[in-house]
Design a protein around this motif. Structure first.
Motif, PDB file in Angstrom:
ATOM      1  N   HIS A   7      30.968 126.230  48.788  1.00  0.00           N
ATOM      2  CA  HIS A   7      32.333 126.459  49.254  1.00  0.00           C
ATOM      3  C   HIS A   7      32.441 127.848  49.858  1.00  0.00           C
ATOM      4  O   HIS A   7      32.069 128.848  49.249  1.00  0.00           O
ATOM      5  CB  HIS A   7      33.344 126.328  48.110  1.00  0.00           C
ATOM      6  CG  HIS A   7      34.739 126.624  48.567  1.00  0.00           C
ATOM      7  ND1 HIS A   7      35.369 127.830  48.310  1.00  0.00           N
ATOM      8  CD2 HIS A   7      35.615 125.887  49.300  1.00  0.00           C
ATOM      9  CE1 HIS A   7      36.563 127.818  48.859  1.00  0.00           C
ATOM     10  NE2 HIS A   7      36.743 126.643  49.454  1.00  0.00           N
ATOM     11  N   LEU A   8      32.991 127.895  51.079  1.00  0.00           N
ATOM     12  CA  LEU A   8      33.167 129.146  51.804  1.00  0.00           C
ATOM     13  C   LEU A   8      34.626 129.585  51.712  1.00  0.00           C
ATOM     14  O   LEU A   8      35.527 128.867  52.153  1.00  0.00           O
ATOM     15  CB  LEU A   8      32.767 128.956  53.267  1.00  0.00           C
ATOM     16  CG  LEU A   8      32.989 130.132  54.215  1.00  0.00           C
ATOM     17  CD1 LEU A   8      32.158 131.343  53.800  1.00  0.00           C
ATOM     18  CD2 LEU A   8      32.667 129.716  55.656  1.00  0.00           C
ATOM     19  N   ARG A   9      34.829 130.751  51.147  1.00  0.00           N
ATOM     20  CA  ARG A   9      36.185 131.315  51.041  1.00  0.00           C
ATOM     21  C   ARG A   9      36.520 131.983  52.372  1.00  0.00           C
ATOM     22  O   ARG A   9      36.357 133.187  52.562  1.00  0.00           O
ATOM     23  CB  ARG A   9      36.240 132.319  49.889  1.00  0.00           C
ATOM     24  CG  ARG A   9      37.627 132.798  49.535  1.00  0.00           C
ATOM     25  CD  ARG A   9      37.550 133.830  48.402  1.00  0.00           C
ATOM     26  NE  ARG A   9      38.848 134.384  48.096  1.00  0.00           N
ATOM     27  CZ  ARG A   9      39.661 133.962  47.142  1.00  0.00           C
ATOM     28  NH1 ARG A   9      39.278 132.945  46.385  1.00  0.00           N
ATOM     29  NH2 ARG A   9      40.822 134.519  46.927  1.00  0.00           N
ATOM     30  N   ARG A  10      36.983 131.164  53.296  1.00  0.00           N
ATOM     31  CA  ARG A  10      37.278 131.640  54.654  1.00  0.00           C
ATOM     32  C   ARG A  10      38.410 130.801  55.230  1.00  0.00           C
ATOM     33  O   ARG A  10      38.489 129.601  54.983  1.00  0.00           O
ATOM     34  CB  ARG A  10      36.025 131.506  55.531  1.00  0.00           C
ATOM     35  CG  ARG A  10      36.271 131.755  57.010  1.00  0.00           C
ATOM     36  CD  ARG A  10      34.970 131.708  57.781  1.00  0.00           C
ATOM     37  NE  ARG A  10      34.203 132.925  57.553  1.00  0.00           N
ATOM     38  CZ  ARG A  10      32.953 133.100  57.974  1.00  0.00           C
ATOM     39  NH1 ARG A  10      32.325 132.123  58.605  1.00  0.00           N
ATOM     40  NH2 ARG A  10      32.332 134.233  57.745  1.00  0.00           N
ATOM     41  N   GLY A  11      39.266 131.432  56.001  1.00  0.00           N
ATOM     42  CA  GLY A  11      40.357 130.703  56.629  1.00  0.00           C
ATOM     43  C   GLY A  11      41.418 130.310  55.618  1.00  0.00           C
ATOM     44  O   GLY A  11      41.270 130.512  54.408  1.00  0.00           O
ATOM     45  N   PRO A  12      42.503 129.721  56.086  1.00  0.00           N
ATOM     46  CA  PRO A  12      43.618 129.398  55.187  1.00  0.00           C
ATOM     47  C   PRO A  12      43.261 128.428  54.074  1.00  0.00           C
ATOM     48  O   PRO A  12      43.668 128.605  52.929  1.00  0.00           O
ATOM     49  CB  PRO A  12      44.685 128.809  56.122  1.00  0.00           C
ATOM     50  CG  PRO A  12      43.949 128.433  57.369  1.00  0.00           C
ATOM     51  CD  PRO A  12      42.807 129.375  57.490  1.00  0.00           C
ATOM     52  N   TRP A  13      42.460 127.391  54.389  1.00  0.00           N
ATOM     53  CA  TRP A  13      42.175 126.380  53.366  1.00  0.00           C
ATOM     54  C   TRP A  13      41.157 126.908  52.355  1.00  0.00           C
ATOM     55  O   TRP A  13      41.253 126.631  51.162  1.00  0.00           O
ATOM     56  CB  TRP A  13      41.679 125.083  54.009  1.00  0.00           C
ATOM     57  CG  TRP A  13      42.281 124.801  55.345  1.00  0.00           C
ATOM     58  CD1 TRP A  13      41.637 124.367  56.461  1.00  0.00           C
ATOM     59  CD2 TRP A  13      43.649 124.961  55.731  1.00  0.00           C
ATOM     60  NE1 TRP A  13      42.512 124.260  57.505  1.00  0.00           N
ATOM     61  CE2 TRP A  13      43.746 124.613  57.087  1.00  0.00           C
ATOM     62  CE3 TRP A  13      44.802 125.377  55.061  1.00  0.00           C
ATOM     63  CZ2 TRP A  13      44.947 124.657  57.805  1.00  0.00           C
ATOM     64  CZ3 TRP A  13      46.009 125.443  55.771  1.00  0.00           C
ATOM     65  CH2 TRP A  13      46.068 125.072  57.105  1.00  0.00           C
ATOM     66  N   GLY A  14      40.220 127.664  52.834  1.00  0.00           N
ATOM     67  CA  GLY A  14      39.221 128.236  51.938  1.00  0.00           C
ATOM     68  C   GLY A  14      39.816 129.183  50.917  1.00  0.00           C
ATOM     69  O   GLY A  14      39.333 129.288  49.785  1.00  0.00           O
ATOM     70  N   HIS A  15      40.888 129.881  51.303  1.00  0.00           N
ATOM     71  CA  HIS A  15      41.568 130.773  50.370  1.00  0.00           C
ATOM     72  C   HIS A  15      42.609 130.029  49.529  1.00  0.00           C
ATOM     73  O   HIS A  15      42.737 130.273  48.333  1.00  0.00           O
ATOM     74  CB  HIS A  15      42.244 131.922  51.131  1.00  0.00           C
ATOM     75  CG  HIS A  15      41.284 132.939  51.650  1.00  0.00           C
ATOM     76  ND1 HIS A  15      40.692 132.834  52.898  1.00  0.00           N
ATOM     77  CD2 HIS A  15      40.792 134.058  51.086  1.00  0.00           C
ATOM     78  CE1 HIS A  15      39.876 133.869  53.076  1.00  0.00           C
ATOM     79  NE2 HIS A  15      39.924 134.624  51.993  1.00  0.00           N
ATOM     80  N   LEU A  16      43.340 129.125  50.172  1.00  0.00           N
ATOM     81  CA  LEU A  16      44.414 128.414  49.468  1.00  0.00           C
ATOM     82  C   LEU A  16      43.883 127.642  48.270  1.00  0.00           C
ATOM     83  O   LEU A  16      44.495 127.641  47.197  1.00  0.00           O
ATOM     84  CB  LEU A  16      45.103 127.451  50.441  1.00  0.00           C
ATOM     85  CG  LEU A  16      46.230 126.578  49.867  1.00  0.00           C
ATOM     86  CD1 LEU A  16      47.384 127.436  49.369  1.00  0.00           C
ATOM     87  CD2 LEU A  16      46.723 125.588  50.917  1.00  0.00           C
ATOM     88  N   TRP A  17      42.730 126.980  48.438  1.00  0.00           N
ATOM     89  CA  TRP A  17      42.197 126.134  47.371  1.00  0.00           C
ATOM     90  C   TRP A  17      40.940 126.706  46.729  1.00  0.00           C
ATOM     91  O   TRP A  17      40.117 125.969  46.177  1.00  0.00           O
ATOM     92  CB  TRP A  17      41.919 124.737  47.915  1.00  0.00           C
ATOM     93  CG  TRP A  17      43.174 123.976  48.198  1.00  0.00           C
ATOM     94  CD1 TRP A  17      44.219 123.756  47.346  1.00  0.00           C
ATOM     95  CD2 TRP A  17      43.528 123.322  49.415  1.00  0.00           C
ATOM     96  NE1 TRP A  17      45.197 123.011  47.949  1.00  0.00           N
ATOM     97  CE2 TRP A  17      44.799 122.731  49.237  1.00  0.00           C
ATOM     98  CE3 TRP A  17      42.897 123.183  50.649  1.00  0.00           C
ATOM     99  CZ2 TRP A  17      45.445 122.017  50.237  1.00  0.00           C
ATOM    100  CZ3 TRP A  17      43.537 122.479  51.651  1.00  0.00           C
ATOM    101  CH2 TRP A  17      44.789 121.901  51.435  1.00  0.00           C
ATOM    102  N   ALA A  18      40.813 128.018  46.780  1.00  0.00           N
ATOM    103  CA  ALA A  18      39.609 128.646  46.223  1.00  0.00           C
ATOM    104  C   ALA A  18      39.454 128.372  44.730  1.00  0.00           C
ATOM    105  O   ALA A  18      38.333 128.350  44.213  1.00  0.00           O
ATOM    106  CB  ALA A  18      39.639 130.148  46.475  1.00  0.00           C
ATOM    107  N   ASP A  19      40.568 128.150  44.029  1.00  0.00           N
ATOM    108  CA  ASP A  19      40.509 127.925  42.588  1.00  0.00           C
ATOM    109  C   ASP A  19      40.786 126.478  42.190  1.00  0.00           C
ATOM    110  O   ASP A  19      41.045 126.191  41.021  1.00  0.00           O
ATOM    111  CB  ASP A  19      41.510 128.853  41.879  1.00  0.00           C
ATOM    112  CG  ASP A  19      41.195 130.320  42.100  1.00  0.00           C
ATOM    113  OD1 ASP A  19      40.000 130.661  42.107  1.00  0.00           O
ATOM    114  OD2 ASP A  19      42.132 131.111  42.277  1.00  0.00           O
TER     115      ASP A  19
END
Length: 228
Positions: A177-189
């Motif tokens: 999982h890449l923590r990038r862009g809106p979706w990568g940050h929004l659903w990081a957890d």
């Protein structure tokens, strides 16, 4: 042992900023309005195209897409749309002996534009090319065929838990999982994201992880068996 690394495209390799800005300009609405609506509908678990439908109820998206292309205002991708770590990360993976591929939910035209960038990859395909899209099992069956190896020897890299991580894992692939862009940050957890094999903040993080997995599996294969 990982043999192939397959990348999602949007918000993994390329920024979606230009894509949504172009739609806003075509629809003659503020860019921020459309961008905010995209975030809102996706956070609700809806298709991001619903943002356009909220602004223009009854719109025929296929017809509008064709009209944009006809007017010379269709999809565009160039070097400026790539995230800075893309070329060096992909090149490093290939140099290390991994098969490097791109497979994402994009149109046929987007696939043509991506190929025009001459990325350091072995193959590139889109859902438009295949006629199947994430998160369907059929899409990931095509990914496995493109990678030409066993599912558990493939790692799929993406930012979206529901479109990338969960269905890739269900198909037997390893996931990052890449923590990038809106979706990568929004659903990081999110639970789907937590289940990924690896969590990365940039593509440069990937090579040490998959190389480490390869080394670990190699040593395990050579470890002598204790016979009692």
């Amino acid at each position: 042992m990982i043999e192939a690394v397959v990348f999602d495209a949007g918000e993994t390799l390329t920024s979606d900023d230009r894509y949504w800005a172009a739609w806003a300009d075509w629809l003659d609405v503020p860019r921020h309005t459309l961008s905010a609506l995209v975030g809102a509908v996706v956070a609700q678990g809806r298709d991001n195209a619903d943002a356009v439908r909220l602004l223009k109820p009854g719109i025929d998206l296929a017809a509008e897409y064709a009209a944009r292309e006809e007017a010379g205002r269709g999809e565009t991708l160039d070097e400026s749309d790539l995230y800075p770590d893309v070329r060096p990360a992909l090149a490093s993976l290939r140099a290390a002996g991994f098969r490097v591929l791109v497979a994402g939910n994009q149109t046929v035209r987007a696939g043509e534009l991506l190929r025009g960038l001459n990325l350091p990859v072995d193959a590139l395909a889109t859902s438009g090319d295949w006629g199947v899209a994430k998160p369907t099992p059929e899409f990931f069956e095509r990914v496995v065929r493109l990678a030409a190896t066993a599912p558990d020897r493939i790692v799929y890299v993406g930012d979206h838990p529901a479109n990338d991580i969960a269905p890739a894992a269900a198909a037997g692939l390893r996931t990052a999982h890449l923590r990038r862009g809106p979706w990568g940050h929004l659903w990081a957890d999110s639970p789907e994201t937590a289940a990924a094999d690896w969590h990365i903040d940039g593509l440069d993080d990937l090579l040490p992880l998959v190389s480490g997995d390869r080394t670990l599996m190699h040593h395990a294969a050579r470890r002598p068996t204790n016979h009692r």
